[in-house]
Write a protein that holds these residues in place. Structure first.
Motif, PDB file in Angstrom:
ATOM      1  N   ASP A 174      21.036  10.120  21.193  1.00 22.67           N
ATOM      2  CA  ASP A 174      21.744   9.559  19.851  1.00 22.67           C
ATOM      3  C   ASP A 174      23.139  10.228  19.863  1.00 22.67           C
ATOM      4  O   ASP A 174      24.331   9.717  19.557  1.00 22.67           O
ATOM      5  N   LEU A 175      23.160  11.239  19.920  1.00 16.74           N
ATOM      6  CA  LEU A 175      24.394  12.281  19.739  1.00 16.74           C
ATOM      7  C   LEU A 175      25.640  11.887  20.758  1.00 16.74           C
ATOM      8  O   LEU A 175      26.661  11.521  20.280  1.00 16.74           O
ATOM      9  N   LEU A 176      25.025  11.817  21.884  1.00 21.65           N
ATOM     10  CA  LEU A 176      26.057  11.400  22.854  1.00 21.65           C
ATOM     11  C   LEU A 176      26.747  10.107  22.933  1.00 21.65           C
ATOM     12  O   LEU A 176      27.849   9.896  22.980  1.00 21.65           O
ATOM     13  N   ARG A 177      25.859   9.140  22.377  1.00 17.88           N
ATOM     14  CA  ARG A 177      26.431   7.924  22.059  1.00 17.88           C
ATOM     15  C   ARG A 177      27.453   7.945  20.877  1.00 17.88           C
ATOM     16  O   ARG A 177      28.580   7.360  20.967  1.00 17.88           O
ATOM     17  N   ASP A 178      27.317   8.849  19.781  1.00 17.88           N
ATOM     18  CA  ASP A 178      28.552   8.712  18.995  1.00 17.88           C
ATOM     19  C   ASP A 178      29.470   9.694  19.445  1.00 17.88           C
ATOM     20  O   ASP A 178      30.713   9.246  18.885  1.00 17.88           O
ATOM     21  N   VAL A 179      29.229  10.455  20.327  1.00 20.99           N
ATOM     22  CA  VAL A 179      30.335  11.505  20.729  1.00 20.99           C
ATOM     23  C   VAL A 179      31.307  10.488  21.778  1.00 20.99           C
ATOM     24  O   VAL A 179      32.515  10.341  21.729  1.00 20.99           O
ATOM     25  N   ASP A 180      30.671   9.495  22.401  1.00 18.12           N
ATOM     26  CA  ASP A 180      31.414   8.431  23.195  1.00 18.12           C
ATOM     27  C   ASP A 180      32.245   7.632  22.284  1.00 18.12           C
ATOM     28  O   ASP A 180      33.467   7.205  22.775  1.00 18.12           O
ATOM     29  N   LEU A 181      31.611   7.183  21.325  1.00 14.31           N
ATOM     30  CA  LEU A 181      32.461   6.350  20.344  1.00 14.31           C
ATOM     31  C   LEU A 181      33.530   6.988  19.711  1.00 14.31           C
ATOM     32  O   LEU A 181      34.769   6.373  19.866  1.00 14.31           O
ATOM     33  N   LEU A 182      33.398   8.320  19.321  1.00 15.95           N
ATOM     34  CA  LEU A 182      34.695   9.195  18.842  1.00 15.95           C
ATOM     35  C   LEU A 182      35.573   9.208  19.835  1.00 15.95           C
ATOM     36  O   LEU A 182      36.670   9.109  19.622  1.00 15.95           O
ATOM     37  N   ALA A 183      35.266   9.619  21.106  1.00 17.83           N
ATOM     38  CA  ALA A 183      36.299   9.805  22.502  1.00 17.83           C
ATOM     39  C   ALA A 183      37.179   8.539  22.370  1.00 17.83           C
ATOM     40  O   ALA A 183      38.429   8.579  22.168  1.00 17.83           O
ATOM     41  N   LYS A 184      36.412   7.492  22.194  1.00 17.48           N
ATOM     42  CA  LYS A 184      37.071   6.182  22.438  1.00 17.48           C
ATOM     43  C   LYS A 184      38.114   6.016  21.438  1.00 17.48           C
ATOM     44  O   LYS A 184      39.044   5.545  21.422  1.00 17.48           O
ATOM     45  N   LYS A 185      37.550   6.023  20.042  1.00 16.18           N
ATOM     46  CA  LYS A 185      38.137   5.866  18.874  1.00 16.18           C
ATOM     47  C   LYS A 185      39.582   6.467  18.913  1.00 16.18           C
ATOM     48  O   LYS A 185      40.752   6.002  18.439  1.00 16.18           O
ATOM     49  N   HIS A 186      39.588   7.701  19.166  1.00 14.74           N
ATOM     50  CA  HIS A 186      40.704   8.914  19.221  1.00 14.74           C
ATOM     51  C   HIS A 186      41.617   8.742  20.560  1.00 14.74           C
ATOM     52  O   HIS A 186      42.683   9.513  20.555  1.00 14.74           O
ATOM     53  N   GLY A 187      41.120   8.010  21.344  1.00 11.24           N
ATOM     54  CA  GLY A 187      41.799   7.904  22.754  1.00 11.24           C
ATOM     55  C   GLY A 187      42.011   9.324  23.343  1.00 11.24           C
ATOM     56  O   GLY A 187      42.901   9.700  24.000  1.00 11.24           O
ATOM     57  N   ILE A 188      40.789  10.041  23.345  1.00  8.62           N
ATOM     58  CA  ILE A 188      40.876  11.355  23.973  1.00  8.62           C
ATOM     59  C   ILE A 188      39.496  11.380  24.956  1.00  8.62           C
ATOM     60  O   ILE A 188      38.756  10.455  24.973  1.00  8.62           O
ATOM     61  N   LEU A 189      39.543  12.547  25.657  1.00 16.37           N
ATOM     62  CA  LEU A 189      38.414  12.937  26.525  1.00 16.37           C
ATOM     63  C   LEU A 189      37.376  13.819  25.721  1.00 16.37           C
ATOM     64  O   LEU A 189      37.754  14.681  25.293  1.00 16.37           O
ATOM     65  N   ILE A 190      35.987  13.348  25.754  1.00 10.86           N
ATOM     66  CA  ILE A 190      35.199  14.377  25.356  1.00 10.86           C
ATOM     67  C   ILE A 190      34.197  14.396  26.595  1.00 10.86           C
ATOM     68  O   ILE A 190      32.964  13.683  26.693  1.00 10.86           O
ATOM     69  N   PRO A 191      34.226  15.399  27.453  1.00 11.73           N
ATOM     70  CA  PRO A 191      33.104  15.714  28.575  1.00 11.73           C
ATOM     71  C   PRO A 191      31.978  16.229  27.895  1.00 11.73           C
ATOM     72  O   PRO A 191      32.232  16.834  26.881  1.00 11.73           O
ATOM     73  N   ASN A 192      30.555  15.920  28.361  1.00  7.39           N
ATOM     74  CA  ASN A 192      29.439  16.588  27.801  1.00  7.39           C
ATOM     75  C   ASN A 192      28.759  17.298  28.879  1.00  7.39           C
ATOM     76  O   ASN A 192      28.629  16.692  29.809  1.00  7.39           O
ATOM     77  N   PHE A 193      28.550  18.566  28.427  1.00  4.94           N
ATOM     78  CA  PHE A 193      27.621  19.393  29.285  1.00  4.94           C
ATOM     79  C   PHE A 193      27.077  20.305  28.224  1.00  4.94           C
ATOM     80  O   PHE A 193      27.408  20.629  27.166  1.00  4.94           O
ATOM     81  N   GLY A 194      25.882  21.201  29.032  1.00  4.40           N
ATOM     82  CA  GLY A 194      25.345  22.203  28.132  1.00  4.40           C
ATOM     83  C   GLY A 194      23.962  22.251  28.313  1.00  4.40           C
ATOM     84  O   GLY A 194      23.433  21.951  29.415  1.00  4.40           O
ATOM     85  N   HIS A 195      23.340  22.875  27.233  1.00  2.00           N
ATOM     86  CA  HIS A 195      22.015  23.388  27.559  1.00  2.00           C
ATOM     87  C   HIS A 195      21.033  22.281  26.944  1.00  2.00           C
ATOM     88  O   HIS A 195      20.797  22.532  25.701  1.00  2.00           O
ATOM     89  N   ALA A 196      20.716  21.189  27.488  1.00  2.00           N
ATOM     90  CA  ALA A 196      19.804  20.294  27.272  1.00  2.00           C
ATOM     91  C   ALA A 196      18.511  20.802  26.555  1.00  2.00           C
ATOM     92  O   ALA A 196      18.061  20.135  25.627  1.00  2.00           O
ATOM     93  N   GLY A 197      17.889  21.756  27.152  1.00  2.00           N
ATOM     94  CA  GLY A 197      16.557  22.293  26.696  1.00  2.00           C
ATOM     95  C   GLY A 197      16.783  22.683  25.232  1.00  2.00           C
ATOM     96  O   GLY A 197      15.653  22.947  24.565  1.00  2.00           O
ATOM     97  N   ASP A 198      17.812  23.243  24.932  1.00  2.00           N
ATOM     98  CA  ASP A 198      18.243  23.759  23.296  1.00  2.00           C
ATOM     99  C   ASP A 198      18.809  22.829  22.619  1.00  2.00           C
ATOM    100  O   ASP A 198      18.919  23.197  21.460  1.00  2.00           O
TER     101      ASP A 198
END
Lengths: 483, 483
Positions: free
Chosen positions: A363-387
């Motif tokens: 859910d959060l990743l979908r929101d993050v994608d929308l935010l990146a598009k809206k502001h015309g920037i990049l937001i790569p996503n990586f991290g600790h999925a298990g946490d």
């Protein structure tokens, strides 16, 4: 909480020199002082040069400095390796930076109790180096273990990639020697593994971001070094498929992996390019890097086979097994270098560590994608999925002006944090609030909770001398006192 | 911290009835009130009858009660199942007992995030019963799981037999809804597994013994149910041999057992007699009960074989394997019934839960033996060897007068606690301070630390309304207000 601080005068410098010795006070040397003006936050807006730096060698010296600072009303900011990501070690109000860099001794290794006691200025990885011959290790270390200090880890309650199985720093902190802001030296906890003697001040100190006390000694619980470990690189079409499997792995196989790391396509491709590395299926939509460890090769083999089969049954495109050091290093090197790779791509960015209940990551990743598009920037996503701990890192595209970026970023962060909160998350899982996130604290904490925290701060530090300007929203930003 | 409290008047009772409904206020009924006058502390000196008992159903009702209590200056003592062992749920200053017995709902099971949210008045074991079908369990439960409430577990940071592998209550508390002493309702934490947003108030609440807030909702982290488990009953000549092996098991095999329980000869023999049970080699000087669990039968088999062989190599007299439910229950029944068995032998006793670094248990046991001989009493030793948590339980011999016992006990406890402190331990590993141990707190905590704790208490509870007379040494003992 606003205090009129006094400047560090030549008289104060002389007193400091008497406490720690002349060569352990830096004063009037802009080049040397500048080194203590920032941490690893990329945005230099949060930097601030101290008036003086002191480098004590003992709790007694720290106590004397704190008594002097209270008397003279000069702020003191404790500092470890300066590898933090929230501005915690930056002297936001000037004054004195107290660096624990000389306090780097191992004080006791107690294999019989599986405990080690160290000074707070030791590089975290050195703890594990000396422990190797005992078959023991400290499991709470963060990703930056080769540069950070254990004292900073305690101050920030540093996280890392192995939290899903091993927890984070706080699980291993069993004892602390702390110098209070008012100069008393106290001992909390010890080498016992259970303790319900009064309130848990020990874990109130952990994660207090250098605002409630300065740590001089740290006693850590150790674990046996796993005899075997294997990494699986599991490829998925998209992040929903990747994340859906995280809880299923644990509930269906009964296995808690050491790490479940997540990397999206943008992260993998950018990092492979940066490292001149090739991973199989770089065009996969999402990758999980799953590590299992255990007390025998047979155990680890049965674990990774069970997990690998489950992933394939549940729609993984491919499962690669890294069962030797070389291959393991190859895949982890990609994971560890993502932040670095994007710094090369565009150094203007904001390292984030938002955290949500892990099933809410898609859910959060979908929101993050929308935010990146809206502001015309990049937001790569990586991290600790298990946490559920996501390093969604807003990055300025190389062709965007810095003025535009400065205009966008505060809005973007607010929207990002509001999204995080909406999914039951919070704005920092491991980096801390510091100065960087203090204006957003009230997005995720009730006013009553912030008020309680402020009252606790005042209880420990009536003069607001220790690391002022951090955590709490209404504390004013850096006010130069060096006139 | 001394407050002149007011009595519960009929007007106050009417207000309480308006908040929780008439049938949920107990007043003027000595027989009913008596049930809320004590916990499981054997010594009735610590009992105190409340003036009224209220049984709210929601955080809002609790908040209304706290606002009333602040206005009228009447102490409120929160109560779970009353199964505590330090007097924590006893209304030392009279006033109102606030029982959460009606707040026993399961609010949400979230298998995707491996979390459950419950009300605080649920019996701890019921949580695991409802979770069974999801393949999940709550691992933080104490030995009294079949009677205690989760809210009480949180208040005391309850321990148990599985701490060596799974930790205790605090590791699993990820979210709390708390009613503050002043009546505000706050949320701390949530379903995320990492959180460094401000000070760790969540874990300041855990173990605060009902003095900083009343818990209305609890969110717990869950683990997958182990697919297999085996118990080893390992017999040794003496306790030194038994304890020496504890760290070696972990460092040499790399295996963290689920439990390493310790029982001395006196404990085993008395309990076997009580249960009319026969364990092999009852005359062994000391027994370890070692449990291993894991994700597969093969894994558990290799674990217990490695541990069993190591024990035999290191001088164990015999290793018995309990690999089926019936045999496992037989050995654990002995362990669980030790306290009960000694109550039958002599009901006058003092349940203790001292804790030292586990390698220091043999040293401590020698001191305990000397103390028992010096005072002419029995002190059986049993407990959680892997945690260094010893239930050294002073017991009045049947032929000793109660006057003599009352004279001896305070001296004996002080000597016992001083010995514990000498070996780097503390006076309570899981039962808490409450009223029972408050006069001994300064044996193990510095005055500065106690002072900080008292200031935190005052920060949360300016009128000292919530559970007064607990933890802090100089708080006066029960002062009857019911004239």
């Amino acid at each position: 909480m606003t205090t009129a601080y006094n400047p560090v005068t030549p008289e104060i410098v002389r007193e400091l020199q008497q406490i720690v010795g002349e060569r352990n006070v830096i004063y009037g040397d802009p080049e040397q002082l500048e080194k203590y003006s920032h941490d690893e936050v990329a945005d230099r807006h949060y930097a601030h040069t101290p008036e003086a730096v002191v480098r004590p060698i003992s709790a007694q010296e720290i106590a004397a400095i704190m008594r002097l600072a209270n008397r003279a009303l000069i702020p003191v900011t404790p500092r470890g390796a300066g590898s933090g990501l929230s501005g915690g070690a930056v002297p936001a109000h000037g004054g004195i930076v107290l660096s624990v860099e000389r306090m780097n001794k191992i004080l006791e290794i107690d294999p019989g109790n599986m405990m080690i006691t160290v000074e707070s200025g030791i590089v975290t990885n050195q703890i594990n180096t000396v422990l190797e011959e005992y078959g023991l290790f400290y499991a709470g270390y963060p990703m930056s273990l080769e540069t950070c200090y254990i004292g900073g880890n305690v101050a920030e309650n540093a996280g890392g990639g192995k939290a899903i199985k091993y927890g984070v720093t706080d699980r291993y902190i069993h004892g602390l020697e702390v110098v209070l802001p008012t100069g008393e030296i106290i001992e909390l906890g010890g080498k016992r593994v259970k303790d319900v003697t009064g309130y848990n001040l020990l874990h109130l100190m952990v994660g207090s971001e250098g605002t409630l006390g300065i740590f001089s000694k740290v006693t850590l619980k150790l674990l046996p070094i796993p005899k075997s470990k294997v990494d699986l690189l599991v490829l998925f079409k998209g992040f929903q498929e990747a994340m859906d499997i995280v809880p299923v792995i644990m509930t269906q196989t009964g296995i808690i992996p050491t790490a479940i790391e997540f990397m999206d396509k943008l992260s993998v491709q950018t990092t492979c390019q940066y490292l001149n590395e090739h991973l199989p299926y770089e065009e996969a939509g999402a990758m999980l890097l799953i590590e299992v460890d255990g007390a025998s090769e047979a155990q680890v083999e049965s674990q990774y086979e069970a997990i690998g089969e489950l992933c394939l049954e549940r729609g993984a495109m491919e499962v690669y097994v890294a069962d030797n050091y070389t291959t393991q290093e190859r895949v982890w090197k990609v994971r560890r270098n993502i932040a670095e790779a994007f710094k090369v791509y565009s150094p203007v960015q904001s390292a984030e560590d938002i955290v949500v209940p892990f099933a809410q990551i898609p859910d959060l990743l979908r929101d993050v994608d929308l935010l990146a598009k809206k502001h015309g920037i990049l937001i790569p996503n990586f991290g600790h999925a298990g946490d559920g701990n996501l390093h969604a890192t807003p990055i300025k595209p190389p062709d965007m002006t810095i003025e535009k970026w400065d205009e966008i970023l505060p809005m973007l962060l607010e929207e990002l944090y509001i999204a995080t909160d909406k999914y039951g998350g919070t704005i920092s899982g491991e980096h801390g609030i510091g100065s960087k996130r203090k204006k957003y604290l009230s997005l995720v904490l009730q006013p009553e909770v912030i008020e309680l925290m402020k009252r606790i701060k005042a209880t420990f530090d009536p003069n607001n001398i220790l690391n002022p300007g951090k955590i709490f929203p209404e504390t004013p930003d850096a006010v130069p006192t060096d006139v």
